[in-house]
Design a protein around this motif. Structure first.
Motif, PDB file in Angstrom:
ATOM      1  N   TRP A 113     -46.118 -37.063 -48.375  1.00 59.69           N
ATOM      2  CA  TRP A 113     -45.940 -37.580 -49.727  1.00 59.69           C
ATOM      3  C   TRP A 113     -44.450 -37.808 -49.911  1.00 59.69           C
ATOM      4  N   ALA A 114     -44.058 -39.084 -49.975  1.00 57.04           N
ATOM      5  CA  ALA A 114     -42.662 -39.488 -49.909  1.00 57.04           C
ATOM      6  C   ALA A 114     -42.216 -40.107 -51.220  1.00 57.04           C
ATOM      7  N   THR A 127     -40.788 -44.118 -57.022  1.00 58.05           N
ATOM      8  CA  THR A 127     -42.216 -44.064 -56.705  1.00 58.05           C
ATOM      9  C   THR A 127     -42.530 -42.778 -55.950  1.00 58.05           C
ATOM     10  N   LEU A 128     -43.821 -42.502 -55.821  1.00 59.26           N
ATOM     11  CA  LEU A 128     -44.326 -41.476 -54.912  1.00 59.26           C
ATOM     12  C   LEU A 128     -45.492 -42.087 -54.160  1.00 59.26           C
ATOM     13  N   ALA A 129     -45.429 -42.050 -52.822  1.00 61.24           N
ATOM     14  CA  ALA A 129     -46.474 -42.640 -51.987  1.00 61.24           C
ATOM     15  C   ALA A 129     -47.011 -41.612 -51.006  1.00 61.24           C
ATOM     16  N   ARG A 130     -48.250 -41.828 -50.563  1.00 61.02           N
ATOM     17  CA  ARG A 130     -48.895 -40.955 -49.578  1.00 61.02           C
ATOM     18  C   ARG A 130     -49.085 -41.744 -48.284  1.00 61.02           C
ATOM     19  N   ALA A 139     -50.212 -45.866 -52.928  1.00 63.42           N
ATOM     20  CA  ALA A 139     -49.360 -45.483 -54.049  1.00 63.42           C
ATOM     21  C   ALA A 139     -49.989 -44.313 -54.799  1.00 63.42           C
ATOM     22  N   VAL A 140     -49.189 -43.314 -55.096  1.00 66.40           N
ATOM     23  CA  VAL A 140     -49.655 -42.168 -55.873  1.00 66.40           C
ATOM     24  C   VAL A 140     -49.140 -42.261 -57.301  1.00 66.40           C
ATOM     25  N   LEU A 141     -47.829 -42.449 -57.441  1.00 68.89           N
ATOM     26  CA  LEU A 141     -47.206 -42.598 -58.760  1.00 68.89           C
ATOM     27  C   LEU A 141     -46.206 -43.741 -58.688  1.00 68.89           C
ATOM     28  N   ASP A 142     -46.153 -44.533 -59.734  1.00 71.71           N
ATOM     29  CA  ASP A 142     -45.094 -45.524 -59.834  1.00 71.71           C
ATOM     30  C   ASP A 142     -44.375 -45.318 -61.162  1.00 71.71           C
ATOM     31  N   GLU A 177     -59.428 -35.728 -50.831  1.00 68.52           N
ATOM     32  CA  GLU A 177     -59.111 -37.114 -50.474  1.00 68.52           C
ATOM     33  C   GLU A 177     -57.695 -37.507 -50.874  1.00 68.52           C
ATOM     34  N   GLY A 178     -56.942 -36.559 -51.418  1.00 69.04           N
ATOM     35  CA  GLY A 178     -55.578 -36.857 -51.827  1.00 69.04           C
ATOM     36  C   GLY A 178     -55.450 -37.479 -53.195  1.00 69.04           C
TER      37      GLY A 178
END
Length: 286
Positions: A113-114, A127-130, A139-142, A177-178
């Motif tokens: 998770w970057a 952002t936060l991506a998996r 994309a997890v959070l933008d 599932e993330g």
């Protein structure tokens, strides 16, 4: 409130922006980065051996890989250092002008998770991506500002997250599932106490949070109650992680950058011996 244990100096350094301490149990070493110095550091406490690798661009985090080597959260994306050869290759490349990598963490399932942020820290620019081990990105959070600390509860059902300008540590429900749902505040850092930065979760499910401009690390219970504060001599405290053979030593990175004259230990890695007991951190599956 518990009496805070004393701190020691683990690694005397002058990192511009020390970040991301990570204990690598397979190699019995601490990994950390100097974001603005574009360097990945390793240190073996048992022998004192240190290595430094220059990345060529700003690096937000470096984490161990399951098969050896490292995964790097870099300005232009996520890359891999292969074991033995130290050869670099991109896993996912996505350069966005004015944006750089920041903190990252490996989830219980081995995904990375970057986080990212704009250099000017503009709201909505991060952002936060998996990323899976195969390089699939979701994309997890933008529209975050400064994506920072990430961690999971001992059972993996909760994820903790910091977007620093909000002054909050938030908690989500996290499934196998993330997927994230139910975002809500866990704790807020009051005005004058600094900004929450990197975090780690201990074996009791408590969340330890480094305070940028706050000169301390705090521990919050799973219910969000502040129950421990560890004062430190450096104002710009950036991140923390448990390490050592028994995961009982809390390593803390610090920063030297800033307008004020830095403390002599700014940019060093500090350690709080026997601070608690950490959780084993999974390696990246890629």
């Amino acid at each position: 409130m518990n009496r805070p244990p004393a701190h020691d100096v683990a690694i005397r350094a002058a990192a511009a922006l020390g970040e991301g301490p990570t204990w690598d149990p397979a190699a019995e070493r601490l990994i950390w980065v100097d974001v603005l110095g574009a360097r990945v550091h390793t240190w073996h406490p048992a022998t004192g051996r240190r290595t430094v690798r220059t990345t060529g661009q700003h690096v937000g985090a470096a984490k161990p890989r399951a098969g050896g080597g490292l995964v790097l959260n870099l300005r232009d994306g996520v890359g891999l250092l292969d074991p033995g050869t130290d050869v670099f290759r991109w896993l996912h490349r996505e350069r966005v002008p004015g944006r750089r990598a920041n903190d990252a963490a490996v989830a219980p399932d081995g995904s990375l998770w970057a986080g990212t942020m704009r250099y000017d820290e503009a709201a909505g620019g991060g952002t936060l991506a998996r990323l899976t081990g195969e390089g699939r990105v979701s994309a997890v959070l933008d529209a975050v500002a400064v994506s920072n600390g990430i961690g999971w509860s001992p059972d993996g059902r909760l994820m903790y997250y910091v977007d620093s300008p909000t002054r909050r540590v938030d908690v989500f429900d996290h499934d196998a599932e993330g997927r994230l749902t139910g975002r809500r505040p866990l704790a807020a850092v009051e005005e004058g106490a600094g900004f929450p930065d990197g975090l780690t979760v201990d074996a009791d499910g408590c969340v330890w949070v480094a305070l940028w401009e706050g000169g301390a690390v705090r521990r919050y219970t799973p219910a969000g109650r502040l129950d421990r504060t560890v004062p430190l001599p450096v104002r710009r405290v950036t991140a923390c992680a448990f390490g050592g053979p028994s995961l009982t030593d809390l390593y803390v990175t610090t920063a030297r950058t800033g307008p004020a004259a830095p403390h002599p230990l700014a940019g060093s890695v500090l350690v709080v011996p026997d601070a608690g007991t950490g959780l084993p951190q999974p390696a990246f599956a890629g």
